[in-house]
Design a protein around this motif. Structure first.
Motif, mmCIF file in Angstrom:
data_model
loop_
_atom_site.group_PDB
_atom_site.id
_atom_site.type_symbol
_atom_site.label_atom_id
_atom_site.label_comp_id
_atom_site.label_asym_id
_atom_site.label_seq_id
_atom_site.Cartn_x
_atom_site.Cartn_y
_atom_site.Cartn_z
ATOM 1 N N LYS A 231 0.822 -1.212 0.000
ATOM 2 C CA LYS A 231 0.000 0.000 0.000
ATOM 3 C C LYS A 231 0.858 1.264 0.000
ATOM 4 O O LYS A 231 0.603 2.210 -0.765
ATOM 5 N N PRO A 235 1.911 1.814 -4.568
ATOM 6 C CA PRO A 235 0.476 2.105 -4.727
ATOM 7 C C PRO A 235 -0.039 1.920 -6.151
ATOM 8 O O PRO A 235 -1.250 1.759 -6.349
ATOM 9 N N ASP A 236 0.870 1.944 -7.143
ATOM 10 C CA ASP A 236 0.449 1.796 -8.537
ATOM 11 C C ASP A 236 0.520 0.352 -9.029
ATOM 12 O O ASP A 236 0.153 0.072 -10.178
ATOM 13 N N SER A 238 -0.483 -3.578 -9.475
ATOM 14 C CA SER A 238 -1.798 -4.221 -9.578
ATOM 15 C C SER A 238 -2.210 -4.856 -8.250
ATOM 16 O O SER A 238 -3.403 -4.908 -7.929
ATOM 17 N N GLU A 239 -1.231 -5.304 -7.475
ATOM 18 C CA GLU A 239 -1.536 -5.923 -6.192
ATOM 19 C C GLU A 239 -2.124 -4.920 -5.193
ATOM 20 O O GLU A 239 -2.743 -5.317 -4.197
ATOM 21 N N ALA A 240 -1.950 -3.623 -5.456
ATOM 22 C CA ALA A 240 -2.435 -2.601 -4.524
ATOM 23 C C ALA A 240 -3.906 -2.238 -4.755
ATOM 24 O O ALA A 240 -4.504 -1.544 -3.936
ATOM 25 N N SER A 241 -4.483 -2.761 -5.844
ATOM 26 C CA SER A 241 -5.839 -2.339 -6.217
ATOM 27 C C SER A 241 -6.882 -2.697 -5.154
ATOM 28 O O SER A 241 -7.820 -1.936 -4.915
ATOM 29 N N ASN A 242 -6.744 -3.848 -4.510
ATOM 30 C CA ASN A 242 -7.696 -4.225 -3.455
ATOM 31 C C ASN A 242 -6.966 -4.603 -2.166
ATOM 32 O O ASN A 242 -7.422 -5.449 -1.395
ATOM 33 N N GLU A 244 -6.562 -3.012 0.523
ATOM 34 C CA GLU A 244 -7.239 -2.645 1.775
ATOM 35 C C GLU A 244 -8.021 -3.825 2.358
ATOM 36 O O GLU A 244 -8.111 -3.978 3.586
#
Length: 256
Positions: A231, A235-236, A238-242, A244
């Motif tokens: 995170k 942040p860019d 693909s693993e950061a997309s969800n 949270e």
């Protein structure tokens, strides 16, 4: 600071005379020591010159042999190996992008059209960079063919400083251990792959895989650390997309 006697200078005091005598004596001792050392060195060389020439000759032979090996054996062998591997690489690339993947991966491994496969390159050109690379291709092909033990074996023999291939090889071993139901080993390799290089492709990918395996192993705090790194640092990716969602899951499990 060094002192020098000026022309016509004469020591006026007893102390000055004594200083000049001591200085002259010290200088003489230094030159005598140097002469003695030089004489001893000459005597040693004269006494052992046959042995010294033998050592020099051995060193020269080793150096010339190494240079000759690289120039006339290693380089031609590497060129030959890369030429032989061309068709196997082509099969591998077609398998990655094609439809009949299993048959193409088998051709990449075992060869076709009278050309070597990756296994032949490993065996016939052992010690060359081409054989090292063939270990990567062979291990990855076995992984895609679900032959996980051979995947681990060949990928473990691959050694590289490459920014992408080095962590991919470690991560592929982790993937194989997941399929072999050895999650602890998988986690070790995912962690190693994540830490090997710092880039926006392999690092977040293997941090994520390490995090998910850590969750499965009940290591929620470790998983939370990996997810938060994605995170904050990638942040860019693909693993950061969800991410949270996974952070929330890790927080809940770590609080229990």
């Amino acid at each position: 600071m060094a002192t020098y006697n000026k022309k016509g200078f004469k020591p006026k005091t007893k102390a000055e005379k004594q200083h000049n005598i001591e200085e002259g004596s010290t200088t003489a001792e230094v030159f005598n020591t140097l002469d003695e050392t030089a004489s001893k060195t000459e005597a040693f060389v004269e006494k052992n010159q046959k042995f010294i020439f033998i050592i020099i000759g051995i060193v020269a032979v080793v150096v010339l042999g190494y240079l000759g090996y690289n120039e006339f054996i290693a380089k031609p062998k590497q060129v030959e190996a890369m030429n032989e591997m061309f068709q196997a690489q082509k099969y591998f690339e077609e398998a990655v992008n094609g439809v009949e993947k299993d048959s193409l991966y088998n051709l990449a491994l075992n060869g076709g059209e009278g050309k070597y496969g990756m296994l032949d390159i490993v065996n016939e050109y052992d010690g060359t960079p081409a054989a090292n690379l063939a270990n990567y291709y062979a291990g990855t092909a076995y992984l895609r063919l679900k032959d996980y033990k051979n995947a681990v074996a060949y990928l473990s023999h691959f050694d590289s400083d490459d920014e992408i291939l080095a962590p991919l090889a470690k991560g592929n071993i982790g993937d194989a251990f997941v399929q072999l139901n050895q999650p602890e080993d998988a986690l070790d390799y995912y962690e190693e792959a994540a830490e090997m290089r710092d880039n926006t492709y392999t690092t977040p990918m293997y941090l994520f895989k390490a995090g998910t395996i850590a969750l499965d192993l009940g290591q929620a705090n470790k998983a939370l650390d990996y997810f938060e790194r994605i995170k904050n640092d990638y942040p860019d990716a693909s693993e950061a997309s969800n991410i949270e969602v996974f952070i929330g899951k890790a927080q809940v499990l770590s609080s229990k």
